[in-house]
Design an enzyme around this catalytic site. Structure first.
Site, mmCIF file in Angstrom:
data_model
loop_
_atom_site.group_PDB
_atom_site.id
_atom_site.type_symbol
_atom_site.label_atom_id
_atom_site.label_comp_id
_atom_site.label_asym_id
_atom_site.label_seq_id
_atom_site.Cartn_x
_atom_site.Cartn_y
_atom_site.Cartn_z
ATOM 1 N N GLY A 82 0.827 -1.207 0.000
ATOM 2 C CA GLY A 82 0.000 0.000 0.000
ATOM 3 C C GLY A 82 0.861 1.256 0.000
ATOM 4 O O GLY A 82 0.585 2.204 -0.740
ATOM 5 N N GLU A 104 -10.513 10.573 0.293
ATOM 6 C CA GLU A 104 -11.354 10.412 1.474
ATOM 7 C C GLU A 104 -11.088 9.034 2.045
ATOM 8 O O GLU A 104 -10.827 8.096 1.294
ATOM 9 C CB GLU A 104 -12.847 10.502 1.153
ATOM 10 C CG GLU A 104 -13.330 11.850 0.685
ATOM 11 C CD GLU A 104 -13.243 12.024 -0.817
ATOM 12 O OE1 GLU A 104 -13.467 13.149 -1.284
ATOM 13 O OE2 GLU A 104 -12.933 11.042 -1.527
ATOM 14 N N TYR A 116 -1.425 7.393 5.528
ATOM 15 C CA TYR A 116 -1.507 8.679 4.841
ATOM 16 C C TYR A 116 -0.740 9.757 5.605
ATOM 17 O O TYR A 116 0.017 10.530 5.013
ATOM 18 C CB TYR A 116 -2.960 9.107 4.621
ATOM 19 C CG TYR A 116 -3.775 8.082 3.870
ATOM 20 C CD1 TYR A 116 -3.225 7.340 2.826
ATOM 21 C CD2 TYR A 116 -5.095 7.825 4.199
ATOM 22 C CE1 TYR A 116 -3.964 6.389 2.139
ATOM 23 C CE2 TYR A 116 -5.842 6.880 3.515
ATOM 24 C CZ TYR A 116 -5.266 6.166 2.492
ATOM 25 O OH TYR A 116 -6.000 5.220 1.826
#
Length: 150
Positions: A82, A104, A116
């Site tokens: 990821g 989002e 993130y």
């Protein structure tokens, strides 16, 4: 084994559609994914080992990049896939001279939020009841790119 990150191609679509069903309550169909191949504003990447391990989709308009989805099959999680997809998407968007990249995320998805934030995304707002099945707020995260003096 190691994985590579490459552009999404037609041969990846069926595996990505399976991944969509595994990860999302409202998955993209094979047809919807296939349409992104001919969309000049879409930039989808896949992580491939012996098969598709994960993918990320980005759509760009007017110098702004929007991550539509990022997903990794459960059996491949915890191996940096990821993160590699996110970094590759950010690098590519910045190289295409986007001003920022945004997304989002479900407010309950602490693993994704941690990823993130560790990659320089900052909380930019909340979309109330953005998600369904189940209903949940979406937290907006954005990463701004440094402007060059070209």
């Amino acid at each position: 084994m190691t994985f590579t990150v490459e552009k999404m191609a037609a041969e990846h679509i069926s595996e990505i559609a399976v991944l969509e069903k595994e990860c999302f309550s409202l998955p993209w169909s094979e047809n919807a994914l296939f349409e992104e191949l001919s969309n000049e504003n879409s930039h989808f990447l896949v992580a491939v080992e012996s098969c598709v391990a994960g993918y990320i989709g980005v759509q760009e308009i007017c110098g702004e990049a929007y991550i539509t989805n990022i997903a990794v099959f459960a059996r491949f999680r915890g191996r940096g896939i990821g993160r590699a997809l996110l970094k590759a998407a950010c690098t590519a968007a910045e190289e295409r001279e986007c001003e920022f990249i945004t997304l989002e995320v479900r407010e309950s998805n602490s693993a994704a939020i941690s990823l993130y934030e560790s990659e320089g995304f900052e909380r930019a707002g909340v979309r109330r009841n953005f998600y369904s099945a189940p209903v949940e707020n979406g937290i907006i995260y954005t990463k701004f790119f440094a402007k060059s003096d070209k």
